[in-house]
Design a protein around this motif. Structure first.
Motif, PDB file in Angstrom:
ATOM      1  N   VAL A 230       0.826  -1.212   0.000  1.00 18.31           N
ATOM      2  CA  VAL A 230       0.000   0.000   0.000  1.00 18.31           C
ATOM      3  C   VAL A 230       0.860   1.262   0.000  1.00 18.31           C
ATOM      4  CG1 VAL A 230      -1.988  -1.091   1.072  1.00 18.31           C
ATOM      5  CG2 VAL A 230      -0.214  -0.079   2.517  1.00 18.31           C
ATOM      6  N   ASP A 231       2.114   1.154   0.372  1.00 18.36           N
ATOM      7  CA  ASP A 231       3.006   2.309   0.324  1.00 18.36           C
ATOM      8  C   ASP A 231       3.927   2.260  -0.895  1.00 18.36           C
ATOM      9  OD1 ASP A 231       4.502   0.154   1.141  1.00 18.36           O
ATOM     10  OD2 ASP A 231       5.487   1.165   2.822  1.00 18.36           O
ATOM     11  N   ASP A 232       3.536   1.495  -1.887  1.00 21.69           N
ATOM     12  CA  ASP A 232       4.324   1.365  -3.113  1.00 21.69           C
ATOM     13  C   ASP A 232       4.494   2.734  -3.767  1.00 21.69           C
ATOM     14  OD1 ASP A 232       5.593  -0.618  -4.828  1.00 21.69           O
ATOM     15  OD2 ASP A 232       4.144  -0.008  -6.348  1.00 21.69           O
ATOM     16  N   PRO A 233       5.699   3.104  -4.171  1.00 23.15           N
ATOM     17  CA  PRO A 233       5.884   4.408  -4.821  1.00 23.15           C
ATOM     18  C   PRO A 233       5.201   4.440  -6.183  1.00 23.15           C
ATOM     19  CG  PRO A 233       7.900   3.118  -4.941  1.00 23.15           C
ATOM     20  CD  PRO A 233       6.967   2.367  -4.034  1.00 23.15           C
ATOM     21  N   PRO A 234       4.871   5.634  -6.667  1.00 22.37           N
ATOM     22  CA  PRO A 234       4.203   5.740  -7.972  1.00 22.37           C
ATOM     23  C   PRO A 234       5.042   5.108  -9.083  1.00 22.37           C
ATOM     24  CG  PRO A 234       4.156   7.836  -6.819  1.00 22.37           C
ATOM     25  CD  PRO A 234       5.080   6.943  -6.037  1.00 22.37           C
ATOM     26  N   ARG A 235       4.359   4.432  -9.971  1.00 20.70           N
ATOM     27  CA  ARG A 235       5.031   3.790 -11.108  1.00 20.70           C
ATOM     28  C   ARG A 235       4.805   4.685 -12.334  1.00 20.70           C
ATOM     29  NH1 ARG A 235       6.068  -1.766  -9.925  1.00 20.70           N
ATOM     30  NH2 ARG A 235       5.452  -2.232  -7.781  1.00 20.70           N
ATOM     31  N   ILE A 236       5.709   5.640 -12.494  1.00 20.01           N
ATOM     32  CA  ILE A 236       5.509   6.699 -13.473  1.00 20.01           C
ATOM     33  C   ILE A 236       5.492   6.148 -14.896  1.00 20.01           C
ATOM     34  CG2 ILE A 236       6.430   8.863 -14.365  1.00 20.01           C
ATOM     35  CD1 ILE A 236       5.264   8.998 -11.520  1.00 20.01           C
ATOM     36  N   ALA A 237       6.392   5.217 -15.203  1.00 21.67           N
ATOM     37  CA  ALA A 237       6.418   4.668 -16.561  1.00 21.67           C
ATOM     38  C   ALA A 237       5.101   3.984 -16.893  1.00 21.67           C
ATOM     39  CB  ALA A 237       7.581   3.685 -16.704  1.00 21.67           C
ATOM     40  N   ALA A 238       4.522   3.281 -15.934  1.00 21.31           N
ATOM     41  CA  ALA A 238       3.235   2.615 -16.169  1.00 21.31           C
ATOM     42  C   ALA A 238       2.122   3.633 -16.352  1.00 21.31           C
ATOM     43  CB  ALA A 238       2.919   1.677 -15.004  1.00 21.31           C
ATOM     44  N   LEU A 239       2.138   4.707 -15.547  1.00 19.77           N
ATOM     45  CA  LEU A 239       1.112   5.746 -15.685  1.00 19.77           C
ATOM     46  C   LEU A 239       1.176   6.387 -17.071  1.00 19.77           C
ATOM     47  CD1 LEU A 239       1.369   7.499 -12.197  1.00 19.77           C
ATOM     48  CD2 LEU A 239      -0.411   5.956 -12.992  1.00 19.77           C
ATOM     49  N   LEU A 240       2.386   6.634 -17.550  1.00 20.10           N
ATOM     50  CA  LEU A 240       2.523   7.232 -18.880  1.00 20.10           C
ATOM     51  C   LEU A 240       2.091   6.251 -19.966  1.00 20.10           C
ATOM     52  CD1 LEU A 240       5.890   9.183 -18.611  1.00 20.10           C
ATOM     53  CD2 LEU A 240       3.602  10.144 -18.967  1.00 20.10           C
ATOM     54  N   ALA A 241       2.389   4.975 -19.785  1.00 19.75           N
ATOM     55  CA  ALA A 241       1.968   3.988 -20.782  1.00 19.75           C
ATOM     56  C   ALA A 241       0.456   3.899 -20.853  1.00 19.75           C
ATOM     57  CB  ALA A 241       2.570   2.624 -20.446  1.00 19.75           C
ATOM     58  N   VAL A 242      -0.213   3.980 -19.709  1.00 23.48           N
ATOM     59  CA  VAL A 242      -1.682   3.991 -19.707  1.00 23.48           C
ATOM     60  C   VAL A 242      -2.198   5.249 -20.393  1.00 23.48           C
ATOM     61  CG1 VAL A 242      -3.726   4.174 -18.230  1.00 23.48           C
ATOM     62  CG2 VAL A 242      -1.946   2.517 -17.686  1.00 23.48           C
ATOM     63  N   ALA A 243      -1.626   6.385 -20.052  1.00 29.24           N
ATOM     64  CA  ALA A 243      -2.097   7.648 -20.614  1.00 29.24           C
ATOM     65  C   ALA A 243      -1.928   7.700 -22.126  1.00 29.24           C
ATOM     66  CB  ALA A 243      -1.342   8.809 -19.971  1.00 29.24           C
ATOM     67  N   ARG A 244      -0.825   7.131 -22.626  1.00 27.64           N
ATOM     68  CA  ARG A 244      -0.503   7.231 -24.054  1.00 27.64           C
ATOM     69  C   ARG A 244      -0.784   5.950 -24.818  1.00 27.64           C
ATOM     70  NH1 ARG A 244       5.316  10.041 -22.527  1.00 27.64           N
ATOM     71  NH2 ARG A 244       4.463  12.113 -22.006  1.00 27.64           N
ATOM     72  N   ARG A 245      -1.344   4.941 -24.108  1.00 28.09           N
ATOM     73  CA  ARG A 245      -1.579   3.623 -24.714  1.00 28.09           C
ATOM     74  C   ARG A 245      -0.327   3.086 -25.387  1.00 28.09           C
ATOM     75  NH1 ARG A 245      -7.358   3.016 -25.439  1.00 28.09           N
ATOM     76  NH2 ARG A 245      -8.074   3.247 -23.285  1.00 28.09           N
ATOM     77  N   GLY A 246       0.819   3.375 -24.786  1.00 27.68           N
ATOM     78  CA  GLY A 246       2.074   2.866 -25.300  1.00 27.68           C
ATOM     79  C   GLY A 246       2.633   3.647 -26.461  1.00 27.68           C
ATOM     80  N   GLY A 247       1.956   4.719 -26.871  1.00 24.30           N
ATOM     81  CA  GLY A 247       2.419   5.512 -27.996  1.00 24.30           C
ATOM     82  C   GLY A 247       3.289   6.673 -27.556  1.00 24.30           C
ATOM     83  N   PRO A 248       3.616   7.572 -28.485  1.00 20.91           N
ATOM     84  CA  PRO A 248       4.446   8.726 -28.140  1.00 20.91           C
ATOM     85  C   PRO A 248       3.650   9.756 -27.350  1.00 20.91           C
ATOM     86  CG  PRO A 248       3.723   8.870 -30.415  1.00 20.91           C
ATOM     87  CD  PRO A 248       3.261   7.534 -29.913  1.00 20.91           C
ATOM     88  N   ALA A 249       4.367  10.717 -26.796  1.00 19.44           N
ATOM     89  CA  ALA A 249       3.714  11.801 -26.060  1.00 19.44           C
ATOM     90  C   ALA A 249       2.824  12.606 -26.994  1.00 19.44           C
ATOM     91  CB  ALA A 249       4.761  12.695 -25.417  1.00 19.44           C
ATOM     92  N   GLY A 250       1.692  13.023 -26.463  1.00 19.85           N
ATOM     93  CA  GLY A 250       0.797  13.859 -27.255  1.00 19.85           C
ATOM     94  C   GLY A 250       1.221  15.323 -27.215  1.00 19.85           C
ATOM     95  N   THR A 251       0.706  16.089 -28.156  1.00 17.18           N
ATOM     96  CA  THR A 251       1.002  17.521 -28.208  1.00 17.18           C
ATOM     97  C   THR A 251       0.165  18.253 -27.171  1.00 17.18           C
ATOM     98  OG1 THR A 251       1.460  17.388 -30.579  1.00 17.18           O
ATOM     99  CG2 THR A 251       1.005  19.577 -29.664  1.00 17.18           C
ATOM    100  N   PRO A 252       0.791  19.005 -26.255  1.00 19.84           N
ATOM    101  CA  PRO A 252       0.009  19.746 -25.264  1.00 19.84           C
ATOM    102  C   PRO A 252      -0.980  20.704 -25.931  1.00 19.84           C
ATOM    103  CG  PRO A 252       2.322  19.688 -24.650  1.00 19.84           C
ATOM    104  CD  PRO A 252       2.237  19.155 -26.054  1.00 19.84           C
ATOM    105  N   ARG A 253      -2.144  20.849 -25.311  1.00 14.67           N
ATOM    106  CA  ARG A 253      -3.180  21.750 -25.809  1.00 14.67           C
ATOM    107  C   ARG A 253      -3.682  22.619 -24.667  1.00 14.67           C
ATOM    108  NH1 ARG A 253      -7.584  17.829 -27.623  1.00 14.67           N
ATOM    109  NH2 ARG A 253      -6.511  16.427 -26.174  1.00 14.67           N
ATOM    110  N   PRO A 254      -4.107  23.839 -24.956  1.00 17.40           N
ATOM    111  CA  PRO A 254      -4.661  24.693 -23.899  1.00 17.40           C
ATOM    112  C   PRO A 254      -5.933  24.071 -23.318  1.00 17.40           C
ATOM    113  CG  PRO A 254      -4.122  25.984 -25.844  1.00 17.40           C
ATOM    114  CD  PRO A 254      -4.036  24.545 -26.249  1.00 17.40           C
ATOM    115  N   LEU A 255      -6.082  24.189 -22.025  1.00 15.62           N
ATOM    116  CA  LEU A 255      -7.281  23.664 -21.386  1.00 15.62           C
ATOM    117  C   LEU A 255      -8.541  24.277 -21.977  1.00 15.62           C
ATOM    118  CD1 LEU A 255      -8.616  22.032 -19.031  1.00 15.62           C
ATOM    119  CD2 LEU A 255      -8.414  24.139 -17.674  1.00 15.62           C
ATOM    120  N   ALA A 256      -8.503  25.573 -22.303  1.00 17.57           N
ATOM    121  CA  ALA A 256      -9.710  26.279 -22.736  1.00 17.57           C
ATOM    122  C   ALA A 256     -10.329  25.669 -23.982  1.00 17.57           C
ATOM    123  CB  ALA A 256      -9.387  27.756 -22.970  1.00 17.57           C
ATOM    124  N   SER A 257      -9.526  25.121 -24.867  1.00 19.73           N
ATOM    125  CA  SER A 257     -10.047  24.580 -26.125  1.00 19.73           C
ATOM    126  C   SER A 257     -10.168  23.067 -26.117  1.00 19.73           C
ATOM    127  CB  SER A 257      -9.149  25.018 -27.288  1.00 19.73           C
ATOM    128  OG  SER A 257      -7.820  24.541 -27.109  1.00 19.73           O
TER     129      SER A 257
END
Length: 420
Positions: A230-257
């Motif tokens: 329960v005190d496992d440190p964050p697994r950043i590589a896994a979080l990024l793989a989930v966010a990007r579905r294993g693909g490259p980083a997406g282009t940042p976009r403004p929140l407003a649009s």
């Protein structure tokens, strides 16, 4: 011919957890449930369960008739459970190995159907057995207090004790939506097995609508999976793989649009039409746009309930389950924020304000590894808290009731942050 529910022996007439679970699993009143005694005339018994430890304090429905399946229902994945629960299940699993003899001290629930009826039309286990290839299956079920946000879950086993799947039952608007969402998420991530760092998800075996309910059968976890601390440190590589579905980083976009902000605004408007507190959510979304609208951030997917108790390890890979809150087009970093918020709220019992501060601390400490600068970290934290209140409202609006830990306290926290 319809069988009347007998309040003296049929658990579906009860108002406790056993009543709630038995109504979800056996909704058709042509199915007769009797604790002890013989089935009604003209009925044949299709299944028998030990009610452990008693009808009044039921915690498990353990299948009888196949000792190895009964034992497996109590012993499978025991390493993932808290120590006290693990010890209790180990004792009961030992008794179950002796079949009805070992479980004789416990009441027996007999499940029967009219002799001329097709079992697959009346019994969920029979229907799922047919959908999964036709081999007979036995089902076990944990019993919890009635919970409008909870999903009764059948553990399905073959007669020799091999796990076959977990059938999650969506029985009201809130849980039907969750079961449907998880099924969609598992379909979407089923091709990630070879993606570096992406956690291994269980497979979706089948999904069906039945008796006004939505049922998804999820593949069993590997038998030797082990939970992460329960005190496992964050697994950043896994979080990024989930966010990007294993693909490259997406282009940042403004929140407003972003479609994300548009979705938040639409949900807040619906909340305002439904409950007085919804007007505060409309103001919160507007304040979020004013405060962070020009800040560009990467958007992607999130697991939606990334917490240590939904993660495990197997064969050197991270395994993640319970994808029912997964969604696309959210700011990258939401899973990291959720991890911090839930550890504080659930594990440590902290109030919402303290949990929100934990989000800020987690993002400050780990956010740079997700590509988040200081402005992006503040956006992710503020947007996540608004998202969480809207999730709380969605569940309440669908019949699950308000989470007292989050409403109205989370709105108070959000308003204070935006006024600071």
């Amino acid at each position: 011919m319809t069988t009347r529910v007998d309040p003296s022996t049929d658990p579906r007439s009860r108002v406790d957890g056993l009543g709630w679970v038995s109504r979800a699993v056996f909704p058709d009143d042509r199915v007769a449930l009797r604790v002890g005694g013989s089935p009604p005339a003209g009925h044949r018994v299709m299944a028998r369960y030990a009610v452990v430890p008693s009808v009044a304090r039921a915690r498990f429905l353990v299948p009888l008739g196949a000792p190895r399946a009964g034992a497996a229902s109590l012993l499978a994945y025991n390493a993932l459970r808290p120590p006290k629960v693990r010890a209790l299940r180990a004792v009961l699993g030992g008794l179950a190995r002796f079949g009805a003899v070992g479980l004789a001290p416990f009441p027996t629930l007999n499940v029967s159907v009219p002799s001329g009826a097709a079992p697959a039309e009346l019994l969920l286990t029979e229907r799922l057995a047919a959908a999964l290839g036709g081999a007979p299956l036995l089902a076990a079920c944990g019993v919890r207090p009635p919970d409008p946000n909870g999903k009764p879950t059948l553990q399905l086993f073959t007669a020799d004790g091999r796990p076959r799947g977990y059938a999650k039952i969506g029985w009201n608007d809130a849980t039907r939506a969750l079961v449907t969402a998880e099924a969609a998420a598992l379909r979407a991530v089923r091709d990630t097995a070879g993606v570096a760092d992406h956690p291994v998800p269980p497979g979706l075996l089948t999904e069906t609508a039945w008796a006004g309910q939505v049922v998804a059968v999820i593949e069993p976890l590997p038998p030797d999976v082990r939970g992460v601390p329960v005190d496992d440190p964050p697994r950043i590589a896994a979080l990024l793989a989930v966010a990007r579905r294993g693909g490259p980083a997406g282009t940042p976009r403004p929140l407003a649009s972003s479609p994300f902000l548009t979705r938040l605004a639409a949900q807040a408007d619906r909340a305002a039409d439904a409950v007085p507190a919804g007007a505060r959510a409309v103001d919160a979304v507007a304040a979020l746009g004013r405060r962070h609208g020009e800040t560009a951030v990467e958007f992607g997917h999130w697991h939606g309930d990334w917490v240590p108790w939904n993660l495990g390890r197997h064969a050197g890979r991270l395994v993640a389950w319970d994808w029912e809150h997964s969604a696309p087009d959210v700011p990258v970093g939401f899973d990291l924020a959720h991890d911090a918020f839930q550890r504080a709220l659930v594990l440590r019992g902290e109030p919402a304000a303290v949990a929100a501060s934990a989000v800020d601390g987690h993002l400050e400490h780990h956010g740079e590894r997700l590509g988040l600068g200081s402005a992006q970290r503040r956006l992710v934290a503020d947007a996540y808290l608004v998202e969480m209140w809207l999730r709380t409202w969605r569940l309440a609006h669908a019949g699950a009731g308000w989470n007292a830990a989050l409403h109205p306290a989370l709105l108070d926290v959000i308003e204070k942050r935006h006024s600071g």
